[in-house]
Design an enzyme around this catalytic site. Structure first.
Site, PDB file in Angstrom:
ATOM      1  N   ASN A  88       0.805  -1.221   0.000  1.00 58.57           N
ATOM      2  CA  ASN A  88       0.000   0.000   0.000  1.00 58.57           C
ATOM      3  C   ASN A  88       0.844   1.282   0.000  1.00 58.57           C
ATOM      4  OD1 ASN A  88      -2.505   1.734   0.874  1.00 58.57           O
ATOM      5  ND2 ASN A  88      -0.972   2.066   2.486  1.00 58.57           N
ATOM      6  N   TYR A 153       3.278   8.584 -11.532  1.00 57.92           N
ATOM      7  CA  TYR A 153       2.357   7.840 -10.663  1.00 57.92           C
ATOM      8  C   TYR A 153       1.475   6.900 -11.501  1.00 57.92           C
ATOM      9  CZ  TYR A 153      -1.308   7.365  -7.034  1.00 57.92           C
ATOM     10  OH  TYR A 153      -2.218   6.886  -6.112  1.00 57.92           O
ATOM     11  N   LYS A 157       1.268   2.889 -11.192  1.00 56.77           N
ATOM     12  CA  LYS A 157       0.011   2.221 -10.813  1.00 56.77           C
ATOM     13  C   LYS A 157      -0.454   1.252 -11.906  1.00 56.77           C
ATOM     14  CE  LYS A 157      -0.745   3.779  -6.688  1.00 56.77           C
ATOM     15  NZ  LYS A 157      -0.342   2.884  -5.566  1.00 56.77           N
TER      16      LYS A 157
HETATM   17  P1  NAP Z   1      -1.061   8.785   2.637  1.00 63.86           P
HETATM   18  O1  NAP Z   1      -2.179   9.150   3.544  1.00 63.86           O
HETATM   19  O2  NAP Z   1      -0.133   9.846   2.129  1.00 63.86           O
HETATM   20  O3  NAP Z   1      -0.188   7.635   3.347  1.00 63.86           O
HETATM   21  C1  NAP Z   1       0.931   7.108   2.698  1.00 63.86           C
HETATM   22  C2  NAP Z   1       1.539   6.029   3.566  1.00 63.86           C
HETATM   23  O4  NAP Z   1       2.636   5.455   2.829  1.00 63.86           O
HETATM   24  C3  NAP Z   1       2.122   6.574   4.871  1.00 63.86           C
HETATM   25  O5  NAP Z   1       1.857   5.650   5.895  1.00 63.86           O
HETATM   26  C4  NAP Z   1       3.627   6.645   4.586  1.00 63.86           C
HETATM   27  O6  NAP Z   1       4.406   6.410   5.749  1.00 63.86           O
HETATM   28  C5  NAP Z   1       3.786   5.458   3.657  1.00 63.86           C
HETATM   29  N1  NAP Z   1       4.996   5.524   2.826  1.00 63.86           N
HETATM   30  C6  NAP Z   1       5.319   6.410   1.855  1.00 63.86           C
HETATM   31  N2  NAP Z   1       6.509   6.119   1.323  1.00 63.86           N
HETATM   32  C7  NAP Z   1       6.963   5.008   1.978  1.00 63.86           C
HETATM   33  C8  NAP Z   1       8.132   4.208   1.891  1.00 63.86           C
HETATM   34  N3  NAP Z   1       9.114   4.505   1.003  1.00 63.86           N
HETATM   35  N4  NAP Z   1       8.265   3.145   2.708  1.00 63.86           N
HETATM   36  C9  NAP Z   1       7.296   2.836   3.608  1.00 63.86           C
HETATM   37  N5  NAP Z   1       6.155   3.558   3.746  1.00 63.86           N
HETATM   38  C10 NAP Z   1       6.007   4.636   2.941  1.00 63.86           C
HETATM   39  O7  NAP Z   1      -1.584   8.052   1.306  1.00 63.86           O
HETATM   40  P2  NAP Z   1      -2.965   7.297   0.984  1.00 63.86           P
HETATM   41  O8  NAP Z   1      -3.827   8.247   0.265  1.00 63.86           O
HETATM   42  O9  NAP Z   1      -3.476   6.583   2.174  1.00 63.86           O
HETATM   43  O10 NAP Z   1      -2.423   6.251  -0.108  1.00 63.86           O
HETATM   44  C11 NAP Z   1      -2.208   4.885   0.195  1.00 63.86           C
HETATM   45  C12 NAP Z   1      -2.122   4.114  -1.115  1.00 63.86           C
HETATM   46  O11 NAP Z   1      -3.346   4.245  -1.822  1.00 63.86           O
HETATM   47  C13 NAP Z   1      -1.029   4.614  -2.054  1.00 63.86           C
HETATM   48  O12 NAP Z   1      -0.428   3.541  -2.723  1.00 63.86           O
HETATM   49  C14 NAP Z   1      -1.795   5.474  -3.022  1.00 63.86           C
HETATM   50  O13 NAP Z   1      -1.129   5.583  -4.246  1.00 63.86           O
HETATM   51  C15 NAP Z   1      -3.093   4.712  -3.130  1.00 63.86           C
HETATM   52  N6  NAP Z   1      -4.234   5.492  -3.599  1.00 63.86           N
HETATM   53  C16 NAP Z   1      -4.639   6.603  -2.939  1.00 63.86           C
HETATM   54  C17 NAP Z   1      -5.718   7.318  -3.435  1.00 63.86           C
HETATM   55  C18 NAP Z   1      -6.248   8.555  -2.769  1.00 63.86           C
HETATM   56  O14 NAP Z   1      -7.049   9.271  -3.381  1.00 63.86           O
HETATM   57  N7  NAP Z   1      -5.877   8.878  -1.546  1.00 63.86           N
HETATM   58  C19 NAP Z   1      -6.379   6.870  -4.601  1.00 63.86           C
HETATM   59  C20 NAP Z   1      -5.940   5.734  -5.223  1.00 63.86           C
HETATM   60  C21 NAP Z   1      -4.864   5.036  -4.721  1.00 63.86           C
HETATM   61  P3  NAP Z   1       5.179   7.581   6.548  1.00 63.86           P
HETATM   62  O15 NAP Z   1       4.180   8.688   6.769  1.00 63.86           O
HETATM   63  O16 NAP Z   1       5.615   6.922   7.805  1.00 63.86           O
HETATM   64  O17 NAP Z   1       6.298   8.030   5.653  1.00 63.86           O
END
Ligand code: NAP
Length: 245
Positions: A88, A153, A157
């Site tokens: 994730n 991105y 993806k």
């Molecule tokens: P978020 O709130 O920004 O959280 C991102 C998480 O990833 C945080 O826990 C961060 O940890 C961790 N992370 C980032 N880089 C990392 C690394 N190199 N190693 C380990 N952990 C890392 O993001 P989110 O929106 O929940 O997104 C989660 C996933 O869903 C992602 O893959 C994103 O692409 C996908 N997604 C999100 C959306 C959306 O609209 N939000 C839509 C589609 C897909 P730290 O804070 O500890 O660095």
């Protein structure tokens, strides 16, 4: 999910946190991976423990193979081999392609695809040997449709679709499955970086007329992690309010 162990990468916040809490509530042992947000990761552990589950916070940057291997040792000491891996962890570094630097390209590809490579290979034997092995990668609607300013991105993806389809074939003999969940625009800190005027334009394209919630995505991941999803593999499950119709 009792007796099963799940690792969720990037579980200190957002969607990963929601998945960790759902799986914890359903009785799984949960490894809450984070890179820098230690306090938030510890809060997730507390929430799971308060709901009667077991969890540990485990730090590793998923782009570093050695860090991921050290995380495996920590999880094995606490819970033994894992059954479910949720790739994730994710970041964005948005800019128009003509202005995108090679560094911005590489950084985003490395977290999403390099991280999936490192974690999946490190835990491959665990997933293969588990009676209910599950590999779940969090992709995005952007991997299907593309999105202005997100060439890095979107490429990462989309790459996950081919990755899980191939892993589905390579895991099939063991009975373990590999699937993607592709959320639409979901209310997390990642979406907060999108300017209001762009949010309004995006909303017009969502037939259900709202952004996704963390729970909308976490419930689907919980289903894929469960025994009930045993005959689903190599699929991409969209959770996007009808955006791709
Ligand atoms: P978020 O709130 O920004 O959280 C991102 C998480 O990833 C945080 O826990 C961060 O940890 C961790 N992370 C980032 N880089 C990392 C690394 N190199 N190693 C380990 N952990 C890392 O993001 P989110 O929106 O929940 O997104 C989660 C996933 O869903 C992602 O893959 C994103 O692409 C996908 N997604 C999100 C959306 C959306 O609209 N939000 C839509 C589609 C897909 P730290 O804070 O500890 O660095």
């Amino acid at each position: 999910m009792e007796g099963r162990t799940c690792l969720i990468t990037g579980a200190s916040k957002g969607i990963g946190r929601g998945i960790a809490e759902h799986l914890g509530e359903s009785g799984a042992n949960v490894a809450v991976n984070y890179r820098s947000s230690v306090e938030e990761a510890e809060e997730v552990v507390e929430t799971i423990e308060d709901s009667g589950g077991q969890a540990i916070a485990t730090r590793a940057d998923v782009t570093g193979r050695r860090e991921v291997e050290a995380m495996r040792d920590e999880i094995h000491d606490a819970f033994g081999p894992i059954d479910v891996l949720v790739n994730n962890a994710g970041i964005t570094q948005d800019t128009k392609f003509e202005e995108m630097t090679r560094e911005e390209w590489d950084t985003v590809i490395d977290v999403h695809l390099g991280g999936a490579f490192n974690c999946t290979q490190t835990f491959f034997d665990d997933i293969k040997q588990s009676e209910y092995g599950r590999l779940i990668s969090i992709s995005s609607i952007v991997g299907k449709q593309g999105n202005f300013g997100q060439a890095n991105y979107a490429a990462a993806k989309s790459g996950l679709f081919g990755f899980v389809r191939t892993l589905a074939l390579e895991l099939a003999e063991s009975g373990s499955t590999a699937n993607c969940v592709a959320p639409g625009f979901t209310e997390t800190s990642m979406l907060e970086t999108v300017p209001d005027r762009v949010r309004e334009v995006i909303l017009e394209d969502i037939p259900l007329n709202r952004f996704g919630s963390i729970d909308d995505v976490a419930c689907v991941v919980e289903f894929l992690a469960s025994e009930e999803s045993s005959y689903i593999t190599g699929e991409v499950l969209d959770v996007n309010g009808g955006m791709d119709l």
